[in-house]
Design a protein around this motif. Structure first.
Motif, mmCIF file in Angstrom:
data_model
loop_
_atom_site.group_PDB
_atom_site.id
_atom_site.type_symbol
_atom_site.label_atom_id
_atom_site.label_comp_id
_atom_site.label_asym_id
_atom_site.label_seq_id
_atom_site.Cartn_x
_atom_site.Cartn_y
_atom_site.Cartn_z
ATOM 1 N N PRO A 135 37.272 29.454 41.644
ATOM 2 C CA PRO A 135 36.996 28.104 41.145
ATOM 3 C C PRO A 135 38.064 27.082 41.519
ATOM 4 C CG PRO A 135 36.572 29.740 39.438
ATOM 5 C CD PRO A 135 37.252 30.464 40.573
ATOM 6 N N ASN A 136 39.323 27.527 41.637
ATOM 7 C CA ASN A 136 40.408 26.587 41.927
ATOM 8 C C ASN A 136 40.836 26.627 43.386
ATOM 9 O OD1 ASN A 136 41.513 29.158 41.774
ATOM 10 N ND2 ASN A 136 43.471 28.457 40.923
ATOM 11 N N ALA A 137 40.013 27.197 44.253
ATOM 12 C CA ALA A 137 40.383 27.329 45.665
ATOM 13 C C ALA A 137 40.249 25.998 46.398
ATOM 14 C CB ALA A 137 39.519 28.384 46.341
ATOM 15 N N LEU A 138 41.031 25.835 47.451
ATOM 16 C CA LEU A 138 41.001 24.651 48.295
ATOM 17 C C LEU A 138 40.851 25.080 49.754
ATOM 18 C CD1 LEU A 138 43.940 22.681 46.640
ATOM 19 C CD2 LEU A 138 41.511 22.117 46.482
ATOM 20 N N SER A 139 40.261 24.206 50.544
ATOM 21 C CA SER A 139 40.126 24.466 51.980
ATOM 22 C C SER A 139 41.418 24.133 52.702
ATOM 23 C CB SER A 139 38.986 23.640 52.570
ATOM 24 O OG SER A 139 37.741 24.062 52.083
ATOM 25 N N LEU A 140 41.594 24.764 53.851
ATOM 26 C CA LEU A 140 42.714 24.476 54.741
ATOM 27 C C LEU A 140 42.199 23.919 56.060
ATOM 28 C CD1 LEU A 140 44.186 26.370 52.681
ATOM 29 C CD2 LEU A 140 45.479 27.264 54.626
#
Length: 218
Positions: free
Chosen positions: A31-36
């Motif tokens: 849920p708290n993941a971000l793209s790179l």
């Protein structure tokens, strides 16, 4: 290694900048993941300028000491884990330093599993990532006693601007991204970035080459 995918971009833009390839659905993993910025390469436009990116969809995991994970920081992997055989699960541990331990078999061979041990500090300075083709695609703050599972269903996008490979991004702020759809049986796409900032719709490289040959023969 799996099938190699690629995209070739003709750079007819009005200024120099970075092409950046990314994937935009990190929350399927956490849920708290971000793209790179998965890949990024600086390019100067010209009538004959081209940039090519290529990758495989081999999936693995990484970790890095990032501090608080947020857009604008760099994720530079300290360690990676590339699953081999049936060992599609790895654990992030902490014994004064972070480390991957205990490669083992997860419950479903079509998924990839990352466990985070109770030893991970509550206010962890580390982030864990999903890799594809050896480079980190998504990252999430490491937390104790977490179990994350990932099913590869990649959707690819490309953008042009001020990006740095490995940079954490907010996909909602990426300017004018172009989706790169790969139909069944197609592994190489080509597109053009035009001087007005618009993109040509991606087409298969084989189809593009065939069209060019027909024009030359006309």
């Amino acid at each position: 290694m799996g099938m190699i995918y690629s995209v070739t971009v003709n750079n007819h833009a009005s200024h120099s900048a970075y092409f950046m390839v990314f994937q935009n659905d990190p929350t399927q993993w956490a849920p708290n993941a971000l793209s790179l910025a998965w890949f990024a390469r600086f390019s100067n436009p010209s009538p004959t300028s081209r940039v090519k990116f290529q990758w495989s969809i081999d999936t693995g995991f990484s970790w890095a000491e990032t501090g608080e994970l947020q857009p604008g920081i760099q994720f530079i992997a300290t360690e990676t884990y590339d699953p081999s055989g049936l060992n599609n699960k790895i654990t992030l541990d902490y014994n004064g330093a972070y480390r991957f331990v205990n490669p083992t078999q997860g419950p479903d061979q079509s998924r990839f599993y990352l466990a985070e041990s109770p030893n991970i500090p509550i206010r962890s300075a580390a982030a864990v990532g999903v890799t594809m083709g050896g480079s980190t695609v998504y990252a999430a703050q490491a937390r104790p006693n977490q179990s994350l599972a990932f099913s590869p269903r990649p959707k690819y996008f490309i953008a042009y601007g001020d990006y740095e490979e490995g940079g954490v991004i907010d996909v909602s702020t990426v300017n004018n991204p172009l989706e790169l759809p790969f139909p069944a049986g197609v592994y190489a796409l080509t597109t053009t970035l035009n001087a007005d900032g618009t993109w040509d719709q991606p087409e298969s490289l084989a189809h593009s080459n065939a069209s060019r040959l027909r024009l030359l023969a006309a």
